[in-house]
Scaffold this motif. Structure first.
Motif, PDB file in Angstrom:
ATOM      1  N   GLU A  22      19.338 -25.342 -16.583  1.00 31.31           N
ATOM      2  CA  GLU A  22      19.439 -23.664 -17.807  1.00 31.31           C
ATOM      3  C   GLU A  22      18.192 -23.816 -18.192  1.00 31.31           C
ATOM      4  OE1 GLU A  22      22.233 -22.661 -21.621  1.00 31.31           O
ATOM      5  OE2 GLU A  22      23.027 -23.986 -19.975  1.00 31.31           O
ATOM      6  N   VAL A  23      17.712 -24.845 -19.202  1.00 29.24           N
ATOM      7  CA  VAL A  23      16.239 -24.513 -20.299  1.00 29.24           C
ATOM      8  C   VAL A  23      15.468 -24.300 -18.956  1.00 29.24           C
ATOM      9  CG1 VAL A  23      14.752 -26.735 -20.626  1.00 29.24           C
ATOM     10  CG2 VAL A  23      16.946 -26.057 -21.592  1.00 29.24           C
ATOM     11  N   PHE A  24      15.394 -24.622 -17.583  1.00 30.30           N
ATOM     12  CA  PHE A  24      13.730 -24.754 -16.791  1.00 30.30           C
ATOM     13  C   PHE A  24      14.113 -22.647 -16.204  1.00 30.30           C
ATOM     14  CE2 PHE A  24      13.178 -29.037 -15.598  1.00 30.30           C
ATOM     15  CZ  PHE A  24      12.834 -29.716 -16.899  1.00 30.30           C
ATOM     16  N   LEU A  25      15.419 -22.729 -15.739  1.00 27.50           N
ATOM     17  CA  LEU A  25      15.436 -20.892 -15.461  1.00 27.50           C
ATOM     18  C   LEU A  25      14.582 -20.124 -16.121  1.00 27.50           C
ATOM     19  CD1 LEU A  25      18.350 -21.769 -12.622  1.00 27.50           C
ATOM     20  CD2 LEU A  25      15.630 -21.877 -12.423  1.00 27.50           C
ATOM     21  N   ALA A  26      14.800 -20.449 -17.858  1.00 33.07           N
ATOM     22  CA  ALA A  26      14.678 -19.858 -19.000  1.00 33.07           C
ATOM     23  C   ALA A  26      13.401 -19.321 -19.493  1.00 33.07           C
ATOM     24  CB  ALA A  26      16.158 -19.777 -19.997  1.00 33.07           C
ATOM     25  N   GLY A  27      12.539 -20.718 -18.462  1.00 35.18           N
ATOM     26  CA  GLY A  27      11.296 -20.363 -19.094  1.00 35.18           C
ATOM     27  C   GLY A  27      10.794 -21.424 -20.226  1.00 35.18           C
ATOM     28  N   GLY A  44       7.255 -25.140 -12.794  1.00 28.94           N
ATOM     29  CA  GLY A  44       5.912 -24.996 -12.099  1.00 28.94           C
ATOM     30  C   GLY A  44       5.220 -24.022 -11.615  1.00 28.94           C
ATOM     31  N   LEU A  45       5.934 -22.594 -11.225  1.00 27.03           N
ATOM     32  CA  LEU A  45       5.307 -22.364 -10.366  1.00 27.03           C
ATOM     33  C   LEU A  45       5.169 -20.428 -11.133  1.00 27.03           C
ATOM     34  CD1 LEU A  45       7.071 -22.596  -6.766  1.00 27.03           C
ATOM     35  CD2 LEU A  45       4.863 -23.063  -8.148  1.00 27.03           C
ATOM     36  N   HIS A  46       5.573 -20.680 -12.507  1.00 23.11           N
ATOM     37  CA  HIS A  46       5.588 -19.387 -13.541  1.00 23.11           C
ATOM     38  C   HIS A  46       4.215 -20.126 -14.650  1.00 23.11           C
ATOM     39  CE1 HIS A  46       8.789 -17.954 -11.303  1.00 23.11           C
ATOM     40  NE2 HIS A  46       8.125 -16.767 -11.334  1.00 23.11           N
ATOM     41  N   GLY A  47       2.908 -19.292 -14.647  1.00 26.56           N
ATOM     42  CA  GLY A  47       1.874 -19.883 -15.522  1.00 26.56           C
ATOM     43  C   GLY A  47       1.954 -19.631 -16.705  1.00 26.56           C
ATOM     44  N   GLU A  48       3.264 -18.678 -17.012  1.00 27.31           N
ATOM     45  CA  GLU A  48       3.703 -18.681 -18.911  1.00 27.31           C
ATOM     46  C   GLU A  48       4.465 -19.415 -19.179  1.00 27.31           C
ATOM     47  OE1 GLU A  48       4.512 -16.396 -16.674  1.00 27.31           O
ATOM     48  OE2 GLU A  48       6.541 -15.217 -16.260  1.00 27.31           O
ATOM     49  N   ASN A  49       5.073 -19.919 -17.988  1.00 23.64           N
ATOM     50  CA  ASN A  49       5.733 -20.828 -18.796  1.00 23.64           C
ATOM     51  C   ASN A  49       4.862 -22.148 -19.080  1.00 23.64           C
ATOM     52  OD1 ASN A  49       8.326 -18.955 -18.377  1.00 23.64           O
ATOM     53  ND2 ASN A  49       8.348 -19.844 -16.392  1.00 23.64           N
ATOM     54  N   GLY A 137      15.904 -27.458  -8.334  1.00 27.40           N
ATOM     55  CA  GLY A 137      15.422 -26.645  -6.940  1.00 27.40           C
ATOM     56  C   GLY A 137      14.299 -25.739  -7.161  1.00 27.40           C
ATOM     57  N   ILE A 138      13.317 -25.774  -8.384  1.00 24.05           N
ATOM     58  CA  ILE A 138      12.612 -25.174  -8.525  1.00 24.05           C
ATOM     59  C   ILE A 138      11.600 -26.278  -8.434  1.00 24.05           C
ATOM     60  CG2 ILE A 138      12.378 -23.024  -8.723  1.00 24.05           C
ATOM     61  CD1 ILE A 138      12.541 -23.688 -12.094  1.00 24.05           C
ATOM     62  N   PRO A 139      10.014 -26.590  -8.034  1.00 29.54           N
ATOM     63  CA  PRO A 139       9.114 -27.262  -8.600  1.00 29.54           C
ATOM     64  C   PRO A 139       9.186 -27.599  -9.907  1.00 29.54           C
ATOM     65  CG  PRO A 139       8.122 -26.534  -7.281  1.00 29.54           C
ATOM     66  CD  PRO A 139       9.979 -25.439  -7.463  1.00 29.54           C
ATOM     67  N   ILE A 140       9.030 -28.829 -10.479  1.00 33.56           N
ATOM     68  CA  ILE A 140       8.923 -28.469 -12.574  1.00 33.56           C
ATOM     69  C   ILE A 140       7.338 -29.374 -12.370  1.00 33.56           C
ATOM     70  CG2 ILE A 140       9.847 -30.026 -14.973  1.00 33.56           C
ATOM     71  CD1 ILE A 140      10.998 -27.385 -12.911  1.00 33.56           C
TER      72      ILE A 140
END
Ligand code: AMP
Ligand code: MG
Length: 349
Positions: A22-27, A44-49, A137-140
């Motif tokens: 939940e935390v990671f998907l919310a940035g 890790g795939l969204h620079g703003e995050n 499921g996303i690279p962290i």
């Protein structure tokens, strides 16, 4: 920011994984245990995050982050090619404490790679880390979960001390098993280069790949006496003073007797001594911290960062350290200790 704390033991792995997702998907930012040290993670795939990691740690923006994955299938989209040498290393050491540098693909933002055309990737073996990464499921992107410059965190209490109020979530997974960061190997050069020593040794890498060289900047001789940027290490993070307790630390090298004599001669009420089980009786109890046994270098790796943090609690104004082992995992230990000392090293003849 309010920081939520969950425990793997008390709250259960499923709740922990769901909260991280939940935390990671919310940035947002969540710290979690790995087998090496605690990591501070973000998408890790969204620079703003991933940019939020630099702010929370006070980390210089040219110091790239390591992408953590839960399954090998997640690697392919992140890189332009997977060399055969990487396949061999992954077969031998993944999941585990080895970070591999690849040429990055366009989907990896430059914020995550610190502006470099390459990207560091690791698949941790810690059961909680692995479950969290698989659930998300996303690279962290996850560097060590400490304030920049301070000793890395190997217990949840260290993370709570450094990052409360700066991150959304901290996962308490107990003490980490290894205690020093991953070995880093760069496979983007003609000959593989070890950029940071860790639990996996140069010899183990050579057994799998044949020729592997060591970045000259990480050698003991290069760090001693230099505080910064003399040799330009290829892993940008290796150029900073690191792992540092609040008081200045000096390492003394030489015969057991000479080192003991020197440290005892310098000892006053505000001084701490970093020693080992075999030598600790030489020093007064209230001044010494034993980091483990010379016979078990793994115990030293496990306790090193906690020992450095203990000196902060003791509020000493100087730390005198014995030279620790210099073989196998000892390379990784001495690399951290020399960085903590800012290269301050005295050889007693
Ligand atoms: P930490 O996760 O805090 O242990 O720091 C990650 C380490 O990996 C730092 O020393 C970085 O400089 C290094 N690193 C990460 N990505 C790269 C890369 N693409 N090339 C070289 N070093 C890297
Ligand atoms: Mg770090």
């Amino acid at each position: 920011m309010e920081t939520r704390i969950l425990s793997v033991e008390k709250d259960g792995l499923e709740a922990v994984c769901a909260a991280c997702r939940e935390v990671f998907l919310a940035g947002g930012l969540a710290a979690f245990p790995t087998e090496t040290v605690y990591g501070l993670g973000a998408d890790g795939l969204h620079g703003e995050n991933s940019a939020k990691i630099y702010a929370a740690k006070g980390r210089p923006s040219d110091n790239p982050l390591i992408l953590h994955i839960g399954e090998r299938a997640q690697l392919k989209p992140l890189v332009t090619e997977i060399p055969e040498s990487a396949e061999k290393l992954m077969d031998a050491f993944w999941p585990g404490p080895l970070t591999i540098i690849f040429k990055k693909s366009a989907i990896v933002p430059e914020t995550t790679s610190g502006g470099l055309p390459t990207i560091a990737v690791r698949m941790p073996s810690h059961p909680a880390a692995n479950a969290i990464l698989k659930t998300c499921g996303i690279p962290i992107a996850a560097p060590s979960a400490n304030l920049s410059g301070r000793p890395s965190t190997t217990r949840a209490s260290h993370v709570i001390e450094d990052l409360t109020g700066r991150v959304d979530l901290i996962i308490d997974g107990g003490d980490v098993p290894i205690g020093v960061e991953s070995t880093i190997i760069d496979l983007t050069q003609e000959i593989p280069v070890m950029l940071r020593p860790g639990y996996i040794t140069l010899e183990q890498l050579r057994e799998v790949l044949g020729e592997v060289v060591e970045d000259p900047a990480i050698r003991r001789e290069s760090i001693i006496g230099h505080t910064n940027e003399v040799l330009h290490p290829k892993a940008p993070g290796m150029k900073y003073r690191h792992y540092a307790p609040k008081a200045p630390l000096t390492i003394f090298s030489g015969s057991e007797e000479k080192v003991r004599e020197k440290i005892l001669s310098l000892l006053d009420e505000n001084t701490g001594v970093l020693t080992v089980d075999e030598h600790k009786d030489a020093y007064p109890e209230e001044h010494r911290v034993s980091v483990g046994s010379l016979k078990e270098p793994e115990s030293i790796a496990h306790n090193l960062f906690d020992a450095l943090r203990r000196f902060d609690e003791m509020q000493v104004t100087a730390i005198l350290s014995e030279d620790l082992t210099d073989a196998d995992i000892g390379d990784a230990i001495m690399n951290r200790l020399l960085k903590a000392a800012g290269g301050s090293f005295v050889t007693l003849e």
